[in-house]
Design a protein around this motif. Structure first.
Motif, PDB file in Angstrom:
ATOM      1  N   LEU A   7       0.814  -1.209   0.000  1.00  0.00           N
ATOM      2  CA  LEU A   7       0.000   0.000   0.000  1.00  0.00           C
ATOM      3  C   LEU A   7       0.851   1.265   0.000  1.00  0.00           C
ATOM      4  N   THR A  41      -3.699   1.946  -4.658  1.00  0.00           N
ATOM      5  CA  THR A  41      -3.489   0.573  -4.185  1.00  0.00           C
ATOM      6  C   THR A  41      -4.413  -0.379  -4.929  1.00  0.00           C
ATOM      7  N   SER A  78      -7.047   5.715  -1.255  1.00  0.00           N
ATOM      8  CA  SER A  78      -6.321   4.451  -1.457  1.00  0.00           C
ATOM      9  C   SER A  78      -6.515   3.915  -2.866  1.00  0.00           C
ATOM     10  N   SER A  97      -0.124   4.562  -2.008  1.00  0.00           N
ATOM     11  CA  SER A  97      -0.993   5.386  -1.162  1.00  0.00           C
ATOM     12  C   SER A  97      -0.338   5.766   0.147  1.00  0.00           C
ATOM     13  N   SER A 135       0.333   4.319   5.457  1.00  0.00           N
ATOM     14  CA  SER A 135      -0.653   4.924   4.568  1.00  0.00           C
ATOM     15  C   SER A 135      -0.843   6.413   4.844  1.00  0.00           C
TER      16      SER A 135
END
Length: 376
Positions: A85, A111, A108, A89, A133
């Motif tokens: 991730l 991702t 997000s 993001s 994140s």
């Protein structure tokens, strides 16, 4: 000699740490075989570690956390893809420092785009590493990129980011891409409440008290709609709060399983086979602290080595727990860059050279005498 370090965050990737350790050891004992197997726990550096383990790196352009295009990578071997991730993001993908505004709008989506591309390239299993994140959107962007529709009362897509979830009225997953997902994360926070994604991690992403309140309300709305439209109530499940709630949608909507990231990493490395021929393991990370002892990558390496009765040493930039504590958790000894350089800033900027010096000391002290076995 088996080298299995995690990254030194802000200084060196895990493969770089392993390379500097190997150089320092070989400077003293060129006769000792050295095998490098860098590790990660699902957060920053997971793709780098998987590439070092033999996965192919695939790079593509995806949507960054604030909507701009960023170049992000995922790793793939056979039908297994590893998506990190943080690559698409993460906080490091913000053009500037996180702010109150970005905490409400960060998405997000990138991702999910990486996951979709991996599926299009033949992935039949996706390992999704969560950590670092920039978003608190509950995975809404990820779901949208995979083909789900998150709609408001007028049937229009909700705006990106956690604040946009306040307008969520319906979720339609009819056309969503479905690939088995395993979430690699050590976070056990639920989605909501005092230990929830917004309350605990929102401030790290620029959210003040007002923004935390909005994000928490948005996540609560998401949980309600998922329960109604998908039929899954996962808000209280451990790990649902990971990565700003991406853990929640992975569990509730994608049907993912959740496992400690280091366990998945060691499986991909076939770490037990590597241990079979090892006389000593060196692991570590940037800071050895209480979090290390609660299941981060070095602790996972130590536990695996203990099962194989191979002694383990730890290296780090700094050590914030005592050697005795580390010994109780299975490490034979621990060494830090601050043992040879008192200035933390120098340790950060000259980590590679200092790590080689530290490795020569380890070689001189530890490879001239028999090694004890791991007590665990």
């Amino acid at each position: 000699m088996l080298l299995a370090p995690d990254k030194f965050k802000g200084s060196l990737t895990a493969p770089q740490v392993a390379a500097h350790l190997a150089a320092g050891l070989r400077a003293v004992r060129p006769d000792v075989p050295v095998v490098s197997a860098p590790v990660a726990d699902g957060g920053d550096g997971t793709v780098d570690a998987m590439v070092a383990a033999g996965f192919a790196r695939l790079q593509t352009g995806v949507t960054g956390p604030v909507g701009d295009q960023v170049a992000a990578s995922f790793a793939m071997r056979g039908e297994t893809a590893v998506v990190e991730l943080a690559e698409a993001s993460g906080l490091r993908r913000l053009p500037d420092r996180p702010t109150a505004a970005t905490s409400l709008t960060a998405t997000s989506a990138g991702t999910g785009e990486l996951m979709r591309i991996a599926a299009e390239r033949g992935a039949r299993r996706i390992v999704l590493g969560l950590g670092g994140s920039a978003c608190t959107d509950g995975g809404a962007g990820m779901l949208t990129a995979l083909g789900a529709r998150l709609l408001d009362e007028d049937g229009q897509p909700v705006p990106p980011g956690g604040a946009g979830l306040l307008r969520l009225a319906r979720i339609d997953i009819t056309d969503m891409i479905r690939v088995p997902v395993v979430v690699a994360s050590d976070v056990d926070n639920p989605l909501l409440g005092p230990r929830g994604a917004a309350e605990v991690y929102g401030p790290q992403k620029g959210a003040g008290p007002a923004e935390v309140s909005q994000l928490a309300a948005g996540l609560a709305r998401l949980a309600e709609i998922v329960r109604r439209d998908v039929g899954v109530n996962a808000a209280e499940r451990p790990g649902a709060g990971a990565a700003g709630g991406v853990g929640f949608t992975a569990l509730a909507v994608l049907g993912a399983t959740l496992r400690p990231g280091i366990e998945i990493m060691l499986e991909q490395l076939d770490f037990d086979a590597l241990l079979a021929g090892a006389r000593l393991v060196i692991t570590g990370e940037g800071s050895l602290d209480e979090q290390t002892l609660h299941g981060k990558a070095p602790m996972g390496v130590a536990r695996a080595a203990a099962r194989a009765e191979v002694p383990v040493l730890a290296v780090s930039g700094q050590r914030l727990v005592s050697r005795e504590q580390l010994r109780r958790h299975g490490f034979e000894d621990a060494f830090a860059l601050t043992d040879i350089e008192s200035d933390p800033q120098v340790c950060m900027t000259q980590a590679g050279a200092l790590l080689e010096r530290l490795a020569t000391r380890i070689a001189e002290a530890r490879l001239e005498r028999p090694l004890t076995r791991n007590p665990l």
